[in-house]
Design an enzyme around this catalytic site. Structure first.
Site, short mmCIF file in Angstrom:
data_model
loop_
_atom_site.label_atom_id
_atom_site.label_comp_id
_atom_site.label_asym_id
_atom_site.label_seq_id
_atom_site.Cartn_x
_atom_site.Cartn_y
_atom_site.Cartn_z
N LYS A 270 0.85 -1.19 0.00
CA LYS A 270 0.00 0.00 0.00
C LYS A 270 0.88 1.24 0.00
O LYS A 270 1.70 1.41 0.90
CB LYS A 270 -0.89 0.00 1.24
N ASP A 275 -2.63 10.24 3.66
CA ASP A 275 -4.02 9.82 3.90
C ASP A 275 -4.73 10.85 4.78
O ASP A 275 -4.62 10.81 6.00
CB ASP A 275 -4.03 8.44 4.56
N LYS A 282 -10.07 12.87 8.36
CA LYS A 282 -9.56 12.54 9.69
C LYS A 282 -9.52 13.78 10.57
O LYS A 282 -9.51 14.91 10.06
CB LYS A 282 -8.12 11.99 9.58
N ASP A 293 1.75 6.60 5.42
CA ASP A 293 0.76 5.61 5.01
C ASP A 293 1.16 4.86 3.74
O ASP A 293 0.38 4.10 3.18
CB ASP A 293 -0.61 6.29 4.84
N ASP A 352 -12.09 6.96 4.17
CA ASP A 352 -10.85 6.76 4.92
C ASP A 352 -10.43 5.28 4.96
O ASP A 352 -9.33 4.95 5.38
CB ASP A 352 -11.02 7.31 6.34
N GLU A 354 -9.33 3.49 2.64
CA GLU A 354 -8.88 3.59 1.25
C GLU A 354 -7.79 2.56 0.90
O GLU A 354 -7.66 2.17 -0.25
CB GLU A 354 -8.37 5.00 0.95
N ARG A 356 -7.48 -0.60 1.52
CA ARG A 356 -8.03 -1.86 0.99
C ARG A 356 -8.49 -1.70 -0.46
O ARG A 356 -8.47 -2.65 -1.23
CB ARG A 356 -9.15 -2.35 1.91
N1 BES Z 1 -4.00 4.60 7.08
C1 BES Z 1 -5.08 4.32 7.95
C2 BES Z 1 -4.71 3.35 9.07
C3 BES Z 1 -3.70 3.85 10.06
C4 BES Z 1 -4.11 4.52 11.19
C5 BES Z 1 -2.37 3.60 9.88
C6 BES Z 1 -3.17 4.96 12.10
C7 BES Z 1 -1.43 4.04 10.80
C8 BES Z 1 -1.83 4.72 11.91
C9 BES Z 1 -6.23 3.73 7.17
O1 BES Z 1 -6.35 4.17 5.86
C10 BES Z 1 -7.48 4.15 7.87
O2 BES Z 1 -7.75 5.30 7.88
N2 BES Z 1 -8.18 3.18 8.43
C11 BES Z 1 -9.37 3.44 9.14
C12 BES Z 1 -10.42 2.47 8.67
C13 BES Z 1 -11.82 2.81 9.12
C14 BES Z 1 -12.30 4.06 8.42
C15 BES Z 1 -12.71 1.65 8.79
C16 BES Z 1 -9.09 3.25 10.61
O3 BES Z 1 -8.30 2.39 10.97
O4 BES Z 1 -9.64 4.02 11.42
ZN ZN Z 2 -4.63 4.79 4.97
MN MN Z 3 -7.47 5.94 5.69
#
Ligand code: BES
Ligand code: ZN
Ligand code: MN
Length: 504
Positions: A270, A275, A282, A293, A352, A354, A356
């Site tokens: 990825k 992000d 966020k 990210d 968010d 994204e 996946r």
């Molecule tokens: N890049 C983030 C995950 C992340 C969070 C990585 C903190 C490193 C530190 C990912 O894209 C994300 O935002 N995931 C969300 C998913 C949710 C919206 C279902 C998450 O983990 O909150």
């Molecule tokens: Zn992300």
């Molecule tokens: Mn995200």
């Protein structure tokens, strides 16, 4: 990256002065006490150890300044714990601790005596100490133009470290053929993760990957036009809000000997260069971390770098999806439905989620085009994996027990530890959608698992593992061999997995 000290491997022969570093066992002797140091110095050291009540625990250091009867500036005694239990990772950490001491004390040259310790036979102590020393010196200081006085360790450079042992040529050979390439792969990954997103957006990232041709890799950069043609609308949707392009970068290392060609191994990453969350934006707190990210992709790039540098005897494909997730008038919305390359449709619940989406198309493409014998992906995919495992283990999800076991072993050997998480139908149904084939989030519970279930819908029969490295790739725990924000997690792990299992 900081300039590294010149590392040399030498035969045992005590230097006349300067800084001498000796190893000391928790329940044993001190190298090279009773052998090459004179009696008076032996006594002096013994007394210092006693006075300090120094127990020689792993990674502990005792500094003896200006030791009387000698011409040394200092003798540093480095504890190594129980010698016969010493692993390669331990030896690297010891090399890292020693180097940390040299840096903080601003010592420009030192000699380490890595001998006369009862370690297990196949551990190359000197080479591993050297690798630890090299990794410890990594420092992402390219944007520190005006170092504050109090912050001088940022710019201090060690000039040379000599590591003495009985068989320096074997250590030197191992270091040059394996550990130096590994070190460069890890620091390449760290550099990419540490680089801010205004410098390393998808456009620049694609250029840097294209430049890796000079290492002997075959590189293909698919741009938006090519991705549209392939139908990668899941990946493309994430990039809609960005002024920059979206890319799929494919790196190939063809190192398998002609007579033993098999299906390649594929590693997918990825690469969300920033992000924001997109329209499902966020919160501001800590958002700066989202420059990291692209950690999964950085690991893939670092690994390919290492494989090329050490001319690995194996065929490996590295694939990374490069996009920036931004809010904008053109950005994708919650409620949108996109059709992935696989033909499966996805309802976007949260922009968010994204990563996946990027991986769905990258995995499908990789499996479809290369038919790999194993496919592994790495991603800073979910905050939920950090809730589950903290910062000590990466989460591993796999459809193949044998693959999971191999990776767990590599994790234990390299110290880049993995913890296997479950997959299953009852989790999978949480991402069914009322409008499309699936939705991109699975609700509040088991967030790391539903993300993995989503990815699995883009993997057929290929033995596959997904490593969720959100907790270990950035803002990670500092260790004696990594003081960097971006850790480069996974390069050592996957390099070990490949070396131990696929290079005869
Ligand atoms: N890049 C983030 C995950 C992340 C969070 C990585 C903190 C490193 C530190 C990912 O894209 C994300 O935002 N995931 C969300 C998913 C949710 C919206 C279902 C998450 O983990 O909150
Ligand atoms: Zn992300
Ligand atoms: Mn995200």
């Amino acid at each position: 990256m900081t300039k590294s000290a010149k590392l040399t491997f030498e035969k045992l022969s005590l230097p006349k002065g300067g800084t001498l570093i000796l190893l000391s066992e928790e329940e044993g002797g001190l190298s090279p006490l009773g052998q090459s140091l004179d009696k008076e110095t032996d006594q002096l050291i013994s007394k210092a150890i006693k006075v300090a009540d120094f127990k020689s625990k792993k990674n502990s250091l005792l500094e003896i300044l200006s030791p009387g009867t000698t011409n040394y500036d200092r003798i540093i005694i480095a504890g190594i714990g129980i010698a016969e239990n010493l692993s390669a990772v331990d030896a690297r950490l010891i090399g890292g601790s020693m180097t940390g001491a040299l840096l903080s004390k601003k010592i420009t040259t030192a000699t380490i005596i890595a001998e006369n310790i009862n370690i297990s036979g196949d551990l190359d102590l000197a080479a591993n100490i050297a690798l630890g020393a090299a990794l410890r010196q990594y420092n992402f200081d390219k944007y520190k133009k005006k170092p504050a006085d109090s912050d001088k360790t940022n710019t201090f450079e060690i000039k040379s470290i000599a590591i003495q042992s009985a068989n320096p040529s074997a250590s030197k050979k191992l270091f040059n053929s394996d550990y130096d390439p590994l070190c460069h792969g890890i620091t390449t990954a760290r550099d990419l993760v540490n680089e801010p997103a205004n410098i390393l957006g998808p456009d620049e990232y694609a250029k840097r990957i294209a430049a890796m041709k000079s290492l002997g890799l075959e590189v293909d950069i698919l741009d938006e036009k090519a991705l549209k043609k392939l139908g990668m609308n899941a990946l493309l949707g994430v990039g809609e809000g960005s002024r920059q392009g979206a890319y799929l970068a494919v790196m190939k290392w063809n190192g398998a000997p002609a007579k033993s060609k098999e299906a390649p191994i594929a590693i997918v990453g990825k690469g969300v260069t920033f992000d924001t969350g997109g329209i499902s934006i966020k919160g501001a707190g800590g958002m700066e971390d989202m420059k990291g990210d692209m950690g999964g992709s950085a690991t893939v790039v670092g690994l390919m770098h290492t494989l090329a540098k050490r001319k690995a005897k194996v065929d490996v494909i590295g694939v990374v999806g490069l996009v920036e997730n931004m809010p904008d008038g053109m950005a994708q919305r919650p409620g949108d439905i996109v059709t992935s390359m696989s033909g499966q449709t996805i309802e976007i619940i949260n922009t968010d989620a994204e990563g996946r989406l990027v991986l769905a198309d990258a995995l499908w493409y990789t499996q479809d085009k290369f038919n790999p014998k194993y496919m592994i992906n790495l991603a800073t995919l979910t905050g939920a994996i950090m809730v589950a495992l903290g910062k000590d283990h990466a989460g591993m999800f796999s459809n193949d027990d044998e693959l999971a076991d191999m990776l767990t072993s590599s994790g234990n050997r390299t110290g880049e530890k993995l913890w296997r998480m479950p997959l299953g139908a009852s989790y999978d149904k949480l991402i069914n959608s009322q409008f499309a084939d699936m939705k991109n989030t699975g609700g509040r519970w088991g967030g790391a698992i539903t993300a993995a279930q989503f990815l699995q819908r883009y993997v057929n029969e290929t033995p596959w593992a997904h490593l969720d490295i959100a907790g270990v790739a950035m803002a990670s725990n500092k260790t004696a061999t990594s003081q960097s924000w971006g850790s480069g997690f996974g390069v050592d792990l996957l390099n070990d997995w490949i070396k131990e299992n696929f290079e005869g």
